[in-house]
Design a protein around this motif. Sequence first.
Motif, PDB file in Angstrom:
ATOM      1  N   ARG A 188       0.831  -1.221   0.000  1.00  0.00           N
ATOM      2  CA  ARG A 188       0.000   0.000   0.000  1.00  0.00           C
ATOM      3  C   ARG A 188       0.858   1.261   0.000  1.00  0.00           C
ATOM      4  NH1 ARG A 188      -3.274  -3.339   3.718  1.00  0.00           N
ATOM      5  NH2 ARG A 188      -5.082  -4.006   2.478  1.00  0.00           N
ATOM      6  N   GLU A 205      -5.300   4.586  -3.939  1.00  0.00           N
ATOM      7  CA  GLU A 205      -5.699   3.218  -3.614  1.00  0.00           C
ATOM      8  C   GLU A 205      -5.688   2.351  -4.866  1.00  0.00           C
ATOM      9  OE1 GLU A 205      -9.186   2.909  -1.205  1.00  0.00           O
ATOM     10  OE2 GLU A 205      -8.315   4.126   0.376  1.00  0.00           O
ATOM     11  N   GLU A 245      -7.858  -0.721   0.452  1.00  0.00           N
ATOM     12  CA  GLU A 245      -7.889  -1.252   1.812  1.00  0.00           C
ATOM     13  C   GLU A 245      -8.530  -2.638   1.899  1.00  0.00           C
ATOM     14  OE1 GLU A 245      -6.375   0.020   4.527  1.00  0.00           O
ATOM     15  OE2 GLU A 245      -5.552   1.481   3.127  1.00  0.00           O
TER      16      GLU A 245
END
Length: 175
Positions: free
Chosen positions: A35, A41, A63
């Motif tokens: 990440r 993202e 996530e």
Amino acid sequence: MYFAALLARTEDGWEASDTELDDVETLSDLADLAREATPDEDTVLVLIEQEDSWFGVVRIDGEEDPRIYVSDAAAAARSSYGELLLTDELLGREPGEDDDLDSLDLDGTEDGEDEDDDEGGASGSAEAVPHGPVGDPGILDDLGVSEKELKSLSEDALSEIADALGASEVLETVR
């Protein structure tokens, strides 16, 4: 010999970075490392390979929980990097059922004490780590690598995956 790289999907295409896994102890640590490779993202792929033995792909989309594919679980279980990927969930075990993969006599090369009484338990544990692929074979379907193609990869699998993604040049820069 091991090779590990991160491929981050960005607006401008794929970006590759060589990654060091020595400080990574859990799948959660690996996901956090991935990440960090992209400020957004975006999709990040962690590609891990032990030459002529096994390869693994970990996909992190924002996530969401990591998705994992390992080409040969038994071979990966004998590797410290492979152990990161072989979670209880991936192997279909209850959490904590067999946390210590190092204690398994998977390759028959370890010298053990006479375990006639315990033999059934040891072989039952070894069966929890199957020979062959485990995980999500559809992990790369939407990126151009079908389940059938992924399962058929063997030698130079990471290069073939990168080629299908259009990321072979950026992967080669970190290899």
